[in-house]
Scaffold this active site. Structure first.
Site, PDB file in Angstrom:
ATOM      1  N   LYS A 273      -1.986 -10.631  -5.292  1.00  0.00           N
ATOM      2  CA  LYS A 273      -1.596 -10.376  -3.905  1.00  0.00           C
ATOM      3  C   LYS A 273      -2.821 -10.466  -3.011  1.00  0.00           C
ATOM      4  O   LYS A 273      -3.830  -9.797  -3.246  1.00  0.00           O
ATOM      5  CB  LYS A 273      -0.972  -8.984  -3.793  1.00  0.00           C
ATOM      6  CG  LYS A 273      -0.707  -8.523  -2.357  1.00  0.00           C
ATOM      7  CD  LYS A 273      -0.266  -7.059  -2.326  1.00  0.00           C
ATOM      8  CE  LYS A 273      -0.220  -6.506  -0.909  1.00  0.00           C
ATOM      9  NZ  LYS A 273       0.126  -5.062  -0.885  1.00  0.00           N
ATOM     10  N   ASP A 278      -3.307  -5.697   6.519  1.00  0.00           N
ATOM     11  CA  ASP A 278      -1.897  -5.292   6.559  1.00  0.00           C
ATOM     12  C   ASP A 278      -1.676  -4.260   7.653  1.00  0.00           C
ATOM     13  O   ASP A 278      -2.022  -3.084   7.498  1.00  0.00           O
ATOM     14  CB  ASP A 278      -1.475  -4.718   5.203  1.00  0.00           C
ATOM     15  CG  ASP A 278      -0.006  -4.310   5.186  1.00  0.00           C
ATOM     16  OD1 ASP A 278       0.747  -4.775   6.063  1.00  0.00           O
ATOM     17  OD2 ASP A 278       0.369  -3.544   4.283  1.00  0.00           O
ATOM     18  N   LYS A 285       2.257   0.370  10.484  1.00  0.00           N
ATOM     19  CA  LYS A 285       1.693   1.557   9.849  1.00  0.00           C
ATOM     20  C   LYS A 285       1.127   2.495  10.910  1.00  0.00           C
ATOM     21  O   LYS A 285       0.726   2.059  11.991  1.00  0.00           O
ATOM     22  CB  LYS A 285       0.547   1.163   8.911  1.00  0.00           C
ATOM     23  CG  LYS A 285       0.918   0.335   7.707  1.00  0.00           C
ATOM     24  CD  LYS A 285      -0.334   0.008   6.905  1.00  0.00           C
ATOM     25  CE  LYS A 285      -0.024  -0.868   5.713  1.00  0.00           C
ATOM     26  NZ  LYS A 285       0.713  -0.139   4.670  1.00  0.00           N
ATOM     27  N   ASP A 355       6.703  -3.778   6.007  1.00  0.00           N
ATOM     28  CA  ASP A 355       5.494  -3.223   5.409  1.00  0.00           C
ATOM     29  C   ASP A 355       5.523  -3.300   3.888  1.00  0.00           C
ATOM     30  O   ASP A 355       4.588  -2.871   3.226  1.00  0.00           O
ATOM     31  CB  ASP A 355       5.305  -1.765   5.855  1.00  0.00           C
ATOM     32  CG  ASP A 355       3.915  -1.229   5.534  1.00  0.00           C
ATOM     33  OD1 ASP A 355       2.987  -2.064   5.390  1.00  0.00           O
ATOM     34  OD2 ASP A 355       3.740  -0.004   5.425  1.00  0.00           O
ATOM     35  N   ARG A 359       5.254  -7.878  -2.079  1.00  0.00           N
ATOM     36  CA  ARG A 359       6.196  -8.450  -3.037  1.00  0.00           C
ATOM     37  C   ARG A 359       6.806  -9.745  -2.508  1.00  0.00           C
ATOM     38  O   ARG A 359       7.249 -10.590  -3.285  1.00  0.00           O
ATOM     39  CB  ARG A 359       7.270  -7.423  -3.383  1.00  0.00           C
ATOM     40  CG  ARG A 359       8.206  -7.060  -2.258  1.00  0.00           C
ATOM     41  CD  ARG A 359       8.973  -5.783  -2.525  1.00  0.00           C
ATOM     42  NE  ARG A 359       8.133  -4.603  -2.381  1.00  0.00           N
ATOM     43  CZ  ARG A 359       8.559  -3.358  -2.573  1.00  0.00           C
ATOM     44  NH1 ARG A 359       9.820  -3.131  -2.902  1.00  0.00           N
ATOM     45  NH2 ARG A 359       7.746  -2.333  -2.420  1.00  0.00           N
TER      46      ARG A 359
END
Length: 507
Positions: A273, A278, A285, A355, A359
């Site tokens: 990953k 992020d 977030k 968020d 995956r």
């Protein structure tokens, strides 16, 4: 910091000498020399190699034990400065080694490495006569203990302390064991270096460029997909996550082929990953939750570091690394909760939370590996879920696998390298929580089943095509808030040594 330094972390120059110790010390300048001596359970022995080492610098083991009471606890240290110009060393470090197990010697090595930072030379008699695995553990610990994270400083600012300029191991040490341990440690350092690069420097294109540079050095084949190529070939997950960012996503493929390989040589694909930052996307977030998010590409950094070390370690199987790189930002083009994304190969996914982007990019890479690369074994590694951190804290990582033999092999490698895993079940009763009414699968559990790390693993399993597969969720162990022992603050590189050890054993 120059990219060349980032990609070639130094561990100093290492030497193995049979001895005698007196001759080794005589050949070195004592001015900035540190002599490391072990303290086993029961304290400093009054005879043998440890006592003789202390005698060479004018110390009596019994008196030192009585005066300083050094502890044998693994990694504990007692420093003894000596009068300048009178002895063969300027400083003596008494380091606890306990019973001399691999893990205890790894901790002792970290203490020696830390004590040696900034010094001209370290001479060590620690781990002399120990089994090869314990000697390798000591070397890994010493190399990682000497490591300091890179910094971006003004021209005249004081740089971080470097590892000892030279390390000499005195005694019966196997050169190939030391060399292999250093290779694994440097792979961990490389992964750490990349993880702490600020995200205003590190974007998907930058990381792909570093992969190209490392591929050239390590004799790897490399291929990079641009945004246009990702779109043409249908990598919908990478495109969705990267859609809100000004820096488009990339997919990087690195291929290592050992000498003498044939089509029958086993093939492993590693998927990492690589979220270079992020924000959480539209499901943004909280501010404090973003502080460590420059390290959210640690999985990709680890895979890159592993591939870069394969030739140096003479790994005997074919290895392909896939780096799924994107920045999860937000903007007018951001993907949304309830969107349906079409992944590589055509499988559709309903987005439940932007968020949970890791995956999504991993699914593209796993589907591609299954469809196009034909691996015998498929392993992914990712800072994937907060649930992993809640379950196991920062002490070990969840391991998921659909094959018992593969899980056992990874657990053995974890134990050997001190990067512990705990196997979690792929609970089939949780799978219906991923059902979607509008797509093939929902990318997060649609009902309140909890078990966030397990359901994330179940989602990834949807894209491996029934191949032998394992997933390492390093969200808890992939980052450190402390600078202690083997760890430095920032990305830990957890998994690099583990995966390399596993690959070495596969041949």
């Amino acid at each position: 910091m120059p990219a060349a330094q980032l990609l070639a972390p130094s561990a100093g120059d290492w030497f193995c000498r049979l001895g005698p110790l007196a001759d080794v010390l005589a050949d070195l300048d004592p001015t900035d020399l540190l002599l490391a001596v072990p303290v086993p359970t029961g304290g400093l022995p009054s005879s043998g190699g440890t006592a003789e080492a202390l005698e060479l610098v004018g110390l009596d083991a019994g008196r030192v034990q009585a005066a300083y009471e050094p502890t044998a606890e693994a990694g504990s240290t007692t420093r003894l400065p000596l009068v300048p110009g009178e002895r063969a060393a300027r400083h003596v470090l008494l380091v606890g080694v306990g019973e001399g197990t691999d893990e205890e010697l790894r901790a002792a090595g970290a203490a020696v490495g830390r004590a040696g930072r900034g010094r001209a030379h370290v001479v060590s008699v620690v781990a002399d006569g120990s089994p090869a695995s314990a000697q390798g553990a000591f070397v890994e610990g010493a190399a990682l203990g000497g490591y300091s994270s890179p910094r971006w400083l003004a021209e005249h600012s004081k740089p971080p302390e470097s590892p000892a300029g030279g390390v000499t191991l005195v005694g019966s040490f196997a050169q190939h064991v030391v060399a292999s341990a250093l290779s694994r440690a440097r792979a961990t350092m490389l992964a750490r270096n990349l993880a702490v690069v600020p995200s205003n420097i590190k974007n998907p294109a930058w990381l792909a460029s570093q992969a190209r540079a490392l591929a050239g050095r390590a004799g790897l084949d490399v291929m990079v997909w641009s945004e246009r190529e990702l779109r043409r070939e249908g990598f919908g997950g990478l495109l969705a996550v990267g859609s809100g960012s000004a820096t488009p996503p990339r997919l990087v493929q690195l291929d290592y082929t050992p000498e003498g390989a044939t089509p029958a040589t086993a093939k492993v694909v590693l998927v990492g990953k690589g979220i270079t930052f992020d924000t959480g996307g539209l499901d943004v977030k909280p501010a404090e939750g973003m502080l460590a998010m420059k390290t959210d590409m640690s999985g990709a950094a680890i895979v890159l570091a592993v591939l870069a070390a394969c030739r140096e370690l003479s790994v005997g199987v074919r290895v392909t690394g896939l780096l799924a790189l994107a920045e999860n930002a937000f903007g007018g083009g951001s993907y949304r909760p309830s969107d349906v994304v079409t992944h590589y190969g055509g499988r559709t996914v309903e987005i439940g939370n932007t968020d949970a982007e890791g995956r999504i990019v991993m699914a593209d890479a796993l589907a591609y590996a299954d469809a196009r690369l034909g691996p015998d074994v498929l392993v992914d590694i990712a800072t994937l879920t907060g649930a992993a951190r809640v379950a196991l804290g920062r002490s070990m990582a969840p391991l998921y696998a659909n094959d018992d033999a593969l899980a056992s092999a990874l657990l053995r490698a974890a134990e050997a390298t001190g990067e512990p895993l705990w196997r979690f079940p792929l609970v089939e009763d949780y799978r219906p929580a991923l059902d979607s009414s509008v797509a093939d699968v929902n990318h997060i559990a649609g009902s309140a089943v909890g078990a966030g790390s397990i359901t994330a693993a179940l989602f990834l399993r949807e894209f491996v095509g029934g191949r032998r597969w394992a997933h390492l969720d390093i969200a808890g162990v992939g980052r450190s808030d402390v600078d202690r022992g083997l760890l430095t603050k920032g990305g830990t590189g957890f998994g690099a040594r583990l995966l390399l050890s596993w690959l070495e054993e596969m041949a």
